[in-house]
Motif scaffolding. Structure first.
Motif, PDB file in Angstrom:
ATOM      1  N   LYS A   1       0.820  -1.209   0.000  1.00  0.00           N
ATOM      2  CA  LYS A   1       0.000   0.000   0.000  1.00  0.00           C
ATOM      3  C   LYS A   1       0.856   1.263   0.000  1.00  0.00           C
ATOM      4  O   LYS A   1       0.521   2.261  -0.647  1.00  0.00           O
ATOM      5  CB  LYS A   1      -0.925   0.005   1.225  1.00  0.00           C
ATOM      6  CG  LYS A   1      -2.055  -1.012   1.145  1.00  0.00           C
ATOM      7  CD  LYS A   1      -2.943  -0.930   2.372  1.00  0.00           C
ATOM      8  CE  LYS A   1      -4.099  -1.936   2.283  1.00  0.00           C
ATOM      9  NZ  LYS A   1      -4.976  -1.882   3.469  1.00  0.00           N
ATOM     10  N   ILE A   2       1.972   1.222   0.755  1.00  0.00           N
ATOM     11  CA  ILE A   2       2.872   2.382   0.799  1.00  0.00           C
ATOM     12  C   ILE A   2       3.445   2.665  -0.581  1.00  0.00           C
ATOM     13  O   ILE A   2       3.527   3.816  -1.016  1.00  0.00           O
ATOM     14  CB  ILE A   2       4.001   2.143   1.827  1.00  0.00           C
ATOM     15  CG1 ILE A   2       3.421   2.190   3.246  1.00  0.00           C
ATOM     16  CG2 ILE A   2       5.110   3.161   1.656  1.00  0.00           C
ATOM     17  CD1 ILE A   2       4.415   1.810   4.325  1.00  0.00           C
ATOM     18  N   GLU A   3       3.840   1.589  -1.259  1.00  0.00           N
ATOM     19  CA  GLU A   3       4.385   1.768  -2.606  1.00  0.00           C
ATOM     20  C   GLU A   3       3.344   2.373  -3.538  1.00  0.00           C
ATOM     21  O   GLU A   3       3.643   3.279  -4.326  1.00  0.00           O
ATOM     22  CB  GLU A   3       4.871   0.414  -3.158  1.00  0.00           C
ATOM     23  CG  GLU A   3       6.126  -0.108  -2.438  1.00  0.00           C
ATOM     24  CD  GLU A   3       6.509  -1.495  -2.915  1.00  0.00           C
ATOM     25  OE1 GLU A   3       5.704  -2.109  -3.677  1.00  0.00           O
ATOM     26  OE2 GLU A   3       7.583  -1.992  -2.510  1.00  0.00           O
ATOM     27  N   LEU A   4       2.083   1.856  -3.404  1.00  0.00           N
ATOM     28  CA  LEU A   4       1.002   2.385  -4.234  1.00  0.00           C
ATOM     29  C   LEU A   4       0.713   3.838  -3.878  1.00  0.00           C
ATOM     30  O   LEU A   4       0.534   4.691  -4.763  1.00  0.00           O
ATOM     31  CB  LEU A   4      -0.253   1.523  -4.050  1.00  0.00           C
ATOM     32  CG  LEU A   4      -1.501   1.958  -4.840  1.00  0.00           C
ATOM     33  CD1 LEU A   4      -1.229   1.917  -6.331  1.00  0.00           C
ATOM     34  CD2 LEU A   4      -2.691   1.072  -4.484  1.00  0.00           C
ATOM     35  N   ARG A   5       0.683   4.109  -2.546  1.00  0.00           N
ATOM     36  CA  ARG A   5       0.389   5.474  -2.091  1.00  0.00           C
ATOM     37  C   ARG A   5       1.499   6.445  -2.499  1.00  0.00           C
ATOM     38  O   ARG A   5       1.227   7.602  -2.840  1.00  0.00           O
ATOM     39  CB  ARG A   5       0.220   5.481  -0.567  1.00  0.00           C
ATOM     40  CG  ARG A   5      -0.242   6.822   0.015  1.00  0.00           C
ATOM     41  CD  ARG A   5      -1.550   7.252  -0.559  1.00  0.00           C
ATOM     42  NE  ARG A   5      -2.003   8.495   0.023  1.00  0.00           N
ATOM     43  CZ  ARG A   5      -2.872   9.303  -0.553  1.00  0.00           C
ATOM     44  NH1 ARG A   5      -3.377   8.976  -1.749  1.00  0.00           N
ATOM     45  NH2 ARG A   5      -3.240  10.423   0.030  1.00  0.00           N
ATOM     46  N   THR A   6       2.728   5.954  -2.470  1.00  0.00           N
ATOM     47  CA  THR A   6       3.859   6.792  -2.877  1.00  0.00           C
ATOM     48  C   THR A   6       3.719   7.208  -4.332  1.00  0.00           C
ATOM     49  O   THR A   6       3.972   8.373  -4.693  1.00  0.00           O
ATOM     50  CB  THR A   6       5.185   6.037  -2.661  1.00  0.00           C
ATOM     51  OG1 THR A   6       5.300   5.674  -1.284  1.00  0.00           O
ATOM     52  CG2 THR A   6       6.368   6.892  -3.056  1.00  0.00           C
ATOM     53  N   LYS A   7       3.303   6.249  -5.159  1.00  0.00           N
ATOM     54  CA  LYS A   7       3.077   6.574  -6.570  1.00  0.00           C
ATOM     55  C   LYS A   7       1.949   7.591  -6.720  1.00  0.00           C
ATOM     56  O   LYS A   7       2.037   8.536  -7.515  1.00  0.00           O
ATOM     57  CB  LYS A   7       2.746   5.303  -7.351  1.00  0.00           C
ATOM     58  CG  LYS A   7       3.915   4.314  -7.458  1.00  0.00           C
ATOM     59  CD  LYS A   7       3.493   3.059  -8.197  1.00  0.00           C
ATOM     60  CE  LYS A   7       4.651   2.048  -8.276  1.00  0.00           C
ATOM     61  NZ  LYS A   7       4.238   0.803  -8.960  1.00  0.00           N
ATOM     62  N   GLU A   8       0.863   7.383  -5.928  1.00  0.00           N
ATOM     63  CA  GLU A   8      -0.273   8.305  -6.004  1.00  0.00           C
ATOM     64  C   GLU A   8       0.129   9.702  -5.547  1.00  0.00           C
ATOM     65  O   GLU A   8      -0.260  10.710  -6.151  1.00  0.00           O
ATOM     66  CB  GLU A   8      -1.429   7.782  -5.139  1.00  0.00           C
ATOM     67  CG  GLU A   8      -2.070   6.520  -5.675  1.00  0.00           C
ATOM     68  CD  GLU A   8      -3.123   5.964  -4.723  1.00  0.00           C
ATOM     69  OE1 GLU A   8      -3.209   6.476  -3.585  1.00  0.00           O
ATOM     70  OE2 GLU A   8      -3.843   5.025  -5.107  1.00  0.00           O
ATOM     71  N   LEU A   9       0.903   9.752  -4.428  1.00  0.00           N
ATOM     72  CA  LEU A   9       1.352  11.048  -3.908  1.00  0.00           C
ATOM     73  C   LEU A   9       2.257  11.762  -4.897  1.00  0.00           C
ATOM     74  O   LEU A   9       2.209  12.991  -5.034  1.00  0.00           O
ATOM     75  CB  LEU A   9       2.078  10.867  -2.561  1.00  0.00           C
ATOM     76  CG  LEU A   9       1.194  10.516  -1.370  1.00  0.00           C
ATOM     77  CD1 LEU A   9       2.059  10.209  -0.147  1.00  0.00           C
ATOM     78  CD2 LEU A   9       0.230  11.655  -1.049  1.00  0.00           C
ATOM     79  N   SER A  10       3.091  10.963  -5.551  1.00  0.00           N
ATOM     80  CA  SER A  10       3.981  11.554  -6.554  1.00  0.00           C
ATOM     81  C   SER A  10       3.167  12.192  -7.669  1.00  0.00           C
ATOM     82  O   SER A  10       3.460  13.306  -8.115  1.00  0.00           O
ATOM     83  CB  SER A  10       4.916  10.474  -7.109  1.00  0.00           C
ATOM     84  OG  SER A  10       5.743  11.004  -8.114  1.00  0.00           O
TER      85      SER A  10
END
Length: 659
Positions: free
Chosen positions: A283-292
């Motif tokens: 989820k963090i990896e996915l959220r990091t992409k979304e935040l980016s």
């Protein structure tokens, strides 16, 4: 104070003798709580620097309650309680200060000192250092608590197998773990049978190895108690060799059910945590992409926003960052603006405004809709509104300001056009008002002159009719008599209408604008006395004598018209009930007159209610000029009148007199 001090000073010899041979702390204070004398033990115990040579204020030398956290209040100290007549016995005080950083426990006793007249002239305090005693008591209690907790928590029992006697012995705790009675007598077979199916072959093999191979053990196994409960136990065994080989096996038995369940739960939790960590990582990896992506989208919106935006360092007053819109409006590149003073953005015409706005921002943390001018790179002025909000650190200090400027060039242009149009409109309104005023004055003058000119011929007509009435025998000719009666009625109505028109015209005369300080309460009472209200019940409600600046004749006429209408338009079969209330309403002093009369259909008559010669009830005599006159007099003085009414229920007229 001096005599009191002298009385206490007389005790010095006795005090010195006692103090020199006492291990206890001894202190004498006067009625103000000031130290008069202390011995060396007191100096040591309370951490004083030296014995005082003269009375000085007794300080609060780190006196705590037994929780070692809560300070004594001044009135709780033994000395002050003794000064109030209390005998304080065995008060335990904890003292900690810079001289006694580890603290001292003292047992204090305090009594008031009385003179020959039984008056309190001071207090004596004796304190014993019980620190060591308190420490021993605390240590004993701590060990006792630990022992009790260990016994309760450990749940350890003892067991012994006697191979020579072929017996098995259990301690009471072991029996409690197995949930059997204190009289239960176990043997090796029954002891092994308590183990669950998984643990039974394990314990059988271990015991055999212990007996045959002289092997000790320490193992965790499961048992089923006599009450059918499953428990986890730790079994420790050690063989003892004698002349005949292993003769005894002894050991301990401990209930570890809670620990085992906790251990199993921990293992389960670790597995769950590993699983959750894996999911969280995903989820963090996915959220990091979304935040980016969000950051990129935000940066795009920030740069392409229609308003100019910038972040300001409030300590250095420099620009931290700005959007592309700032650059486009002012003609600078971002490199030319970042780290430069934000004051350079403002036109010189706005320096004083922005300085005041900065002071406001420091106090309130925001600036709202401040109009000023920015300066473009080419020197041109750009009209804008400024809105700024503060960014604060954890301590609440402002560290950054986010500012937004909005271009109001078009707004200023529209405002100038509106101002020009408003001025034009005002001039036209003034011209038109003057024209209307002139026409009104001419109409009123015409009405006034006309009514005066009509009065003379009408009087002549009345005289000739009276002569005809005297000369002719109206009794022999009823038709002539009736005609004369109708003519007289018509003349009276004409005279009444002429008089009403004169009253309307008089409102505009200079005399009607002369005002004096008038008592409303007095005028109301005068009107009530002057009106014949035998068939009316009138009440007045007021909390004080209200006074206003108004023309006295006009105010009398207003009140008289409204009360007369309430009586005139009452229900034929009901006594008129009139309630008059005088009260204050912000910028007005008000009089409300309520009745239970015929009422008015406001849906049908609201527009005509205050019109000239408008009558709402034709069966009652009247000129229809009263309410018109009331409204005209109030309008001329800056007041107003309001009405609430329901047909067949009554009306309330409220008059507002301007203060």
């Amino acid at each position: 104070m001096n005599s009191e001090y002298a009385s206490l000073k007389d005790l010095k010899q006795v005090f010195d003798t006692l103090a020199s041979c006492m291990k206890e702390a001894l202190i004498i204070v006067n009625t103000k709580g000031q130290f008069v004398k202390v011995n060396l033990s007191a100096i040591e115990m309370f951490g004083l620097e030296k014995e005082p040579n003269k009375p000085e204020m007794a300080k609060y030398y780190g006196a705590f309650h037994l929780d070692e956290k809560t300070f004594y209040k001044k009135e709780e100290l033994p000395s002050y309680r003794a000064l109030n007549g209390e005998n304080v016995k065995d008060e335990i005080i904890f003292i900690r200060n810079s001289k006694k950083p580890n603290g001292v426990y003292a047992c204090a006793n305090a009594k008031p000192i009385l003179n020959s007249g039984k008056e309190i002239i001071g207090a004596v305090i004796v304190a014993t250092n019980i620190t060591e005693q308190k420490k021993r008591e605390t240590e004993i209690q701590r060990n006792k608590d630990l022992l009790e907790q260990s016994q309760q928590m450990a749940q350890i029992g003892y067991w012994e197998i006697d191979l020579i006697q072929n017996t098995l012995e259990w301690s009471n705790e072991t029996k409690i773990i197995h949930e059997v009675g204190p009289d239960f007598i176990p043997d090796l077979e029954t002891g092994i049978n308590f183990y669950d199916e998984d643990s039974k072959p394990i314990i059988t093999k271990i015991v055999e190895d212990g007996i045959i191979k002289n092997k000790s053990w320490d193992i965790k196994l499961g048992i089923i108690t006599a009450k059918g409960n499953h428990k986890w136990v730790r079994s420790i065994g050690r063989p003892y060799v004698g002349k005949q080989g292993v003769e005894k096996v002894v050991g301990v038995f401990q209930d570890i059910t809670k620990d085992k369940l906790a251990e199993d739960q921990l293992i389960k939790n670790e597995k769950e945590i590993k699983k959750l960590n894996a999911q969280l990582k995903e989820k963090i990896e996915l959220r990091t992409k979304e935040l980016s992506k969000t950051k990129q989208d935000y940066q795009k919106l920030y740069n392409e926003a229609p308003d100019m935006m910038a972040s300001i360092d409030t300590n250095k007053l420099t620009i931290i960052d700005c959007n592309q819109t700032v650059c486009d409006y002012l003609g600078y590149s971002k490199a030319e603006l970042v780290n430069q003073s934000f004051l350079n953005l403002y036109h010189s015409d706005s320096y004083n405004i922005i300085k005041r706005a900065i002071q406001q921002f420091k106090k309130e943390g925001e600036i709202k809709n401040q109009r000023l001018y920015l300066k473009k790179k080419n020197g041109e002025k750009l009209p804008v509104t400024l809105n700024t909000s503060a960014i604060k650190d954890a301590s609440g200090n402002i560290i950054q300001a986010n500012s937004v400027w909005r271009d109001i060039t078009q707004l200023e242009k529209v405002e100038k056009e509106l101002k020009f149009l408003n001025n034009e409109l005002e001039n036209r309104v003034i011209e038109r008002t003057e024209e209307i005023q002139k026409v009104n004055e001419e109409l009123e003058e015409f009405a006034y002159m006309t009514t005066h000119d009509l009065k003379s011929p009408i009087s002549n007509i009345r005289g000739h009719i009276e002569i005809l009435e005297l000369e002719m025998n109206t009794s022999s000719n009823p038709v002539i008599g009736q005609s004369i009666h109708w003519m007289k009625d018509s003349i009276e109505k004409a005279e009444s209408n002429i008089q009403s028109i004169i009253k309307v015209a008089q409102i505009r005369e200079p005399a009607s604008s002369i005002t004096t300080d008038v008592s409303l309460n007095k005028i109301i009472k005068q009107v009530i006395e002057d009106i014949n209200f035998e068939k009316a019940e009138i009440s007045i409600s007021t909390d004080r004598d209200y006074r206003i600046s108004f023309n006295e004749k006009n105010i009398y006429s207003i009140i008289q018209n409204l009360i007369s209408n309430s009586i005139k338009y009452k229900k034929s079969d009901t006594t008129a009930v009139i309630n008059i209330k005088v009260f204050d309403n912000n910028e007005y002093t008000c009089v409300s007159i309520s009745d239970n009369g015929l009422g008015i259909n406001l849906d049908m008559n609201q527009a005509n209610l205050f019109g000239m010669f408008k009558r709402l009830h034709d069966h009652v005599e009247g000129s229809g000029i009263g309410l018109y006159l009331v409204k005209r007099m109030l309008d001329a003085a800056g007041g107003k009148i309001e009405v609430e009414s329901k047909l067949n229920e009554g009306s309330t007229f409220t008059v507002f007199f301007k203060k």
